[in-house]
Design an enzyme around this catalytic site. Structure first.
Site, PDB file in Angstrom:
ATOM      1  N   GLY A   1       7.678  -3.862   6.103  1.00  0.00           N
ATOM      2  CA  GLY A   1       8.588  -4.505   5.145  1.00  0.00           C
ATOM      3  C   GLY A   1       7.954  -5.607   4.316  1.00  0.00           C
TER       4      GLY A   1
ATOM      5  N   THR B   1       5.263  11.010   1.478  1.00  0.00           N
ATOM      6  CA  THR B   1       4.756  11.089   0.104  1.00  0.00           C
ATOM      7  C   THR B   1       4.629  12.530  -0.374  1.00  0.00           C
ATOM      8  OG1 THR B   1       2.712  10.750  -1.153  1.00  0.00           O
ATOM      9  CG2 THR B   1       2.472  10.825   1.203  1.00  0.00           C
ATOM     10  N   ASP B   2       4.707  12.721  -1.686  1.00  0.00           N
ATOM     11  CA  ASP B   2       4.495  14.059  -2.255  1.00  0.00           C
ATOM     12  C   ASP B   2       3.059  14.536  -2.051  1.00  0.00           C
ATOM     13  OD1 ASP B   2       3.210  12.365  -4.081  1.00  0.00           O
ATOM     14  OD2 ASP B   2       4.197  13.180  -5.859  1.00  0.00           O
ATOM     15  N   GLU B   3       2.152  13.614  -1.716  1.00  0.00           N
ATOM     16  CA  GLU B   3       0.740  13.996  -1.584  1.00  0.00           C
ATOM     17  C   GLU B   3       0.502  14.942  -0.408  1.00  0.00           C
ATOM     18  OE1 GLU B   3      -2.181  10.976  -2.319  1.00  0.00           O
ATOM     19  OE2 GLU B   3      -0.746   9.726  -3.402  1.00  0.00           O
TER      20      GLU B   3
ATOM     21  N   TYR C   1      -5.870  10.201   3.584  1.00  0.00           N
ATOM     22  CA  TYR C   1      -4.557   9.550   3.486  1.00  0.00           C
ATOM     23  C   TYR C   1      -3.440  10.576   3.615  1.00  0.00           C
ATOM     24  CZ  TYR C   1      -0.326   7.783   1.230  1.00  0.00           C
ATOM     25  OH  TYR C   1       0.981   7.470   0.944  1.00  0.00           O
TER      26      TYR C   1
ATOM     27  N   LYS D   1      -0.628  11.179   6.580  1.00  0.00           N
ATOM     28  CA  LYS D   1       0.828  11.143   6.350  1.00  0.00           C
ATOM     29  C   LYS D   1       1.458  12.456   6.806  1.00  0.00           C
ATOM     30  CE  LYS D   1       3.095   8.450   4.750  1.00  0.00           C
ATOM     31  NZ  LYS D   1       3.818   7.289   5.330  1.00  0.00           N
TER      32      LYS D   1
ATOM     33  N   LYS E   1      -3.929  -0.930  -6.564  1.00  0.00           N
ATOM     34  CA  LYS E   1      -3.344   0.320  -7.051  1.00  0.00           C
ATOM     35  C   LYS E   1      -3.347   0.355  -8.594  1.00  0.00           C
ATOM     36  CE  LYS E   1      -2.376   1.650  -2.855  1.00  0.00           C
ATOM     37  NZ  LYS E   1      -1.183   1.293  -2.145  1.00  0.00           N
TER      38      LYS E   1
ATOM     39  N   PRO F   1     -10.819   0.884 -15.555  1.00  0.00           N
ATOM     40  CA  PRO F   1     -11.631   2.056 -15.232  1.00  0.00           C
ATOM     41  C   PRO F   1     -10.781   3.309 -15.077  1.00  0.00           C
ATOM     42  CG  PRO F   1     -11.190   0.798 -13.273  1.00  0.00           C
ATOM     43  CD  PRO F   1     -10.408   0.144 -14.363  1.00  0.00           C
TER      44      PRO F   1
HETATM   45  P1  NAD Z   1       1.605  -0.936   1.204  1.00  0.00           P
HETATM   46  O1  NAD Z   1       0.178  -0.689   1.544  1.00  0.00           O
HETATM   47  O2  NAD Z   1       1.938  -1.794   0.032  1.00  0.00           O
HETATM   48  O3  NAD Z   1       2.365  -1.563   2.464  1.00  0.00           O
HETATM   49  C1  NAD Z   1       2.131  -1.142   3.769  1.00  0.00           C
HETATM   50  C2  NAD Z   1       2.690  -2.211   4.708  1.00  0.00           C
HETATM   51  O4  NAD Z   1       2.513  -1.725   6.057  1.00  0.00           O
HETATM   52  C3  NAD Z   1       1.961  -3.548   4.619  1.00  0.00           C
HETATM   53  O5  NAD Z   1       2.907  -4.598   4.619  1.00  0.00           O
HETATM   54  C4  NAD Z   1       1.107  -3.586   5.881  1.00  0.00           C
HETATM   55  O6  NAD Z   1       0.855  -4.893   6.358  1.00  0.00           O
HETATM   56  C5  NAD Z   1       1.968  -2.778   6.844  1.00  0.00           C
HETATM   57  N1  NAD Z   1       1.201  -2.162   7.940  1.00  0.00           N
HETATM   58  C6  NAD Z   1       0.039  -1.465   7.827  1.00  0.00           C
HETATM   59  N2  NAD Z   1      -0.362  -1.067   9.055  1.00  0.00           N
HETATM   60  C7  NAD Z   1       0.573  -1.498   9.947  1.00  0.00           C
HETATM   61  C8  NAD Z   1       0.726  -1.389  11.357  1.00  0.00           C
HETATM   62  N3  NAD Z   1      -0.190  -0.753  12.104  1.00  0.00           N
HETATM   63  N4  NAD Z   1       1.809  -1.952  11.938  1.00  0.00           N
HETATM   64  C9  NAD Z   1       2.750  -2.605  11.184  1.00  0.00           C
HETATM   65  N5  NAD Z   1       2.635  -2.767   9.856  1.00  0.00           N
HETATM   66  C10 NAD Z   1       1.569  -2.213   9.234  1.00  0.00           C
HETATM   67  O7  NAD Z   1       2.244   0.521   1.045  1.00  0.00           O
HETATM   68  P2  NAD Z   1       3.471   0.978   0.145  1.00  0.00           P
HETATM   69  O8  NAD Z   1       2.962   1.416  -1.173  1.00  0.00           O
HETATM   70  O9  NAD Z   1       4.525  -0.053   0.237  1.00  0.00           O
HETATM   71  O10 NAD Z   1       3.933   2.285   0.930  1.00  0.00           O
HETATM   72  C11 NAD Z   1       4.908   2.186   1.981  1.00  0.00           C
HETATM   73  C12 NAD Z   1       5.208   3.572   2.492  1.00  0.00           C
HETATM   74  O11 NAD Z   1       5.713   4.370   1.430  1.00  0.00           O
HETATM   75  C13 NAD Z   1       3.969   4.292   3.032  1.00  0.00           C
HETATM   76  O12 NAD Z   1       4.335   4.983   4.190  1.00  0.00           O
HETATM   77  C14 NAD Z   1       3.601   5.255   1.910  1.00  0.00           C
HETATM   78  O13 NAD Z   1       2.967   6.414   2.419  1.00  0.00           O
HETATM   79  C15 NAD Z   1       4.964   5.564   1.335  1.00  0.00           C
HETATM   80  N6  NAD Z   1       4.929   5.968  -0.085  1.00  0.00           N
HETATM   81  C16 NAD Z   1       4.423   5.114  -1.025  1.00  0.00           C
HETATM   82  C17 NAD Z   1       4.402   5.502  -2.357  1.00  0.00           C
HETATM   83  C18 NAD Z   1       3.827   4.604  -3.425  1.00  0.00           C
HETATM   84  O14 NAD Z   1       3.671   5.059  -4.566  1.00  0.00           O
HETATM   85  N7  NAD Z   1       3.520   3.331  -3.126  1.00  0.00           N
HETATM   86  C19 NAD Z   1       4.893   6.765  -2.724  1.00  0.00           C
HETATM   87  C20 NAD Z   1       5.409   7.607  -1.738  1.00  0.00           C
HETATM   88  C21 NAD Z   1       5.435   7.189  -0.419  1.00  0.00           C
END
Ligand code: NAD
Length: 340
Positions: A8, A125-127, A149, A153, A188, A204
Site C-alpha cells: 500500500g 498484470t496483462d503482461e 517479472y 506474476k 517507470k 531515452p
Molecule cells: P510499486 O513497485 O510501485 O509498489 C510495490 C509496493 O510493494 C512497494 O510499496 C513495495 O515496498 C512493496 N513491496 C515489495 N516487496 C514487498 C514484500 N516482500 N512485502 C511487502 N511489501 C513489498 O508497484 P505498483 O506499480 O504499485 O504495482 C502494484 C501491483 O500492481 C503489482 O502487483 C503489479 O504487478 C500490479 N500492476 C501494476 C501495473 C502498473 O502499471 N503499475 C499494472 C498492472 C498490474
C-alpha cells in the site's frame, strides 16, 4: 469492515488506499485500512495520508509467515499489491521477483487461509499473457509470460488459482494494463520522461519505439479492483483495460508536447532484451458483469499527471539519489530507460 492492503506504500496500492479513505468506494466509506509494506526502494510512506484515523501501517514482508499471521486476523479482505514491479530490474536479478511475487503470494494465501480471511484480490498484470500481434487477450487465453517479472506474476496467479481450487479460498485475480498517474516511482516510463524533461535532460526511447501498450489511469484501475473485491466472483479472473493503446514513440511525443519540449530531446537506446511488442486485453467480462468502464480520459489524465510531477518535486526529487536504478540488459542505466 477491515481491509488489509499489501504494498500500500507503492504506486497503485497507495492510490487504492487514498481513494478508500477518501470515501470514494460506495459501502466502504467507514472501512478501516491496514497497509502492510516492506518499504523497498519502491515504497514511500509520504504517498499515504499522514496520521489518518482509519489507517494503520505495519512494516512487514509478505514472504514472512510470522509477520503475516500477526497482521491478518480480523480482516474482512486482503487486496494484494505487494510485488517487485520493474521489468528492467527483473532482467538483472530475477531471484527477488520469484521470492516476492511467487513465494510471497503463496505465503500470503496460506496465511489468509489459516487466519480465516474471507476474500482476497490478487492484483496482476496483462503482461502474464505475453505479446500479441493483433486483437486482444481474453481471461481464458493461456499464460505465456516472457520476462522474469511477468513469469513471476504468472506464478502468483497460478498460486491464487490453486488456493481457490484446492482449499476453496475466495481469491479473485485481476489483470490490468499499464497504469499512469501521480506517485509513481521515477524509474517507470512516464515519470522518468516527465522528470527528465523538467530537469532539462533527454528522454531515452528503446529500439524503434514501436512497442505498443494500453494505458489506464491508476484511479480507474483501483475502481475496477474495488468492483472485483465487492461484486466479483470467487476463483475468477478479470482483465482490466484502459482508454488508449499507444506506441512508446507516440506516448513520448505526447509527453514532450505537454512539457513544451521538442523531438530533439528523444535519445534512441538499444532495445530491451526480449522486449514484448504489443500488449492488449479484452475487458468485456468486467464491463458486462460488473459494469466497469474507465472514467478518466487519457488526454486529461496525462496532462494532470504531468502537472502533478511539476508541482511535486518534493515527492520525487529525493528518488534521483535514493532509488538506485539498475544497469539493464541493453547496457544502459535503468534511470535512462524505464519503459513498460
Ligand atoms: P510499486 O513497485 O510501485 O509498489 C510495490 C509496493 O510493494 C512497494 O510499496 C513495495 O515496498 C512493496 N513491496 C515489495 N516487496 C514487498 C514484500 N516482500 N512485502 C511487502 N511489501 C513489498 O508497484 P505498483 O506499480 O504499485 O504495482 C502494484 C501491483 O500492481 C503489482 O502487483 C503489479 O504487478 C500490479 N500492476 C501494476 C501495473 C502498473 O502499471 N503499475 C499494472 C498492472 C498490474
Amino acid at each position: 469492515m477491515k481491509i488489509l492492503v499489501t504494498g500500500g506504500a507503492g504506486f497503485v496500492g497507495s492510490q487504492y488506499v487514498r481513494s478508500m479513505l477518501a470515501g470514494e468506494y460506495v459501502g466502504y466509506e467507514n472501512a478501516r485500512v491496514t497497509v502492510v509494506d516492506k518499504l523497498t526502494y519502491a515504497g514511500n510512506l509520504t504517498s499515504l495520508p499522514a496520521r489518518h484515523p482509519r489507517l494503520d501501517f505495519i512494516e512487514a514482508d509478505v514472504c514472512d509467515p510470522h509477520e503475516m499471521m500477526a497482521a491478518l486476523p480480523g480482516h474482512d479482505a486482503v487486496v494484494h499489491f505487494a510485488a517487485e514491479s520493474h521489468v528492467d530490474r527483473s532482467l538483472l536479478s530475477a531471484r527477488q521477483f520469484a521470492l516476492t511475487n511467487v513465494v510471497g503470494t503463496q505465503n500470503l494465501l496460506e496465511c489468509c487461509l489459516r487466519a480465516g480471511v474471507p476474500r482476497v484480490v490478487q492484483v496482476s498484470t496483462d503482461e502474464v499473457y505475453g505479446s500479441i500481434e493483433s486483437g486482444s487477450w481474453r481471461e481464458d487465453d493461456p499464460l505465456a509470460p516472457n520476462s522474469p517479472y511477468s513469469a513471476s506474476k504468472s506464478g502468483g496467479d497460478l498460486m491464487a488459482r490453486a488456493y481457490y481450487r484446492t482449499h476453496g479460498l475466495d481469491v479473485r485475480v485481476t489483470r490490468c494494463c499499464n497504469n499512469y498517474g501521480p506517485y509513481q516511482c521515477i524509474e517507470k516510463l512516464i515519470p522518468l520522461f516527465v522528470t527528465n524533461l523538467l530537469d532539462g535532460k533527454d528522454v531515452p526511447l528503446y529500439g524503434d519505439g514501436q512497442n505498443q501498450r494500453e494505458w489506464i489511469h491508476v484511479a480507474d484501475h483501483c475502481r475496477a479492483l474495488q468492483l472485483v473485491l465487492d461484486r466479483g466472483r470467487p476463483g475468477e479472473c478479470y482483465n482490466i483495460g484502459g482508454q488508449v493503446r499507444l506506441t512508446n514513440a507516440e506516448l513520448a511525443g505526447r509527453l514532450l508536447a505537454l512539457c513544451g519540449a521538442g523531438q530533439d530531446r528523444i535519445r534512441r537506446v538499444a532495445d530491451r532484451k526480449g522486449h514484448d511488442r504489443r500488449y492488449a486485453v479484452d475487458d468485456d467480462k468486467i464491463r458486462r458483469e460488473l459494469g466497469y468502464q474507465p472514467l478518466i480520459p487519457f488526454s486529461t489524465g496525462l496532462a494532470d499527471t504531468v502537472a502533478w510531477y511539476r508541482a511535486n518535486r518534493r515527492w520525487w526529487g529525493p528518488q534521483r539519489q535514493a532509488v538506485r536504478l539498475p544497469v539493464t540488459a541493453a547496457g544502459h542505466r535503468g534511470r535512462d530507460n524505464g519503459q513498460p
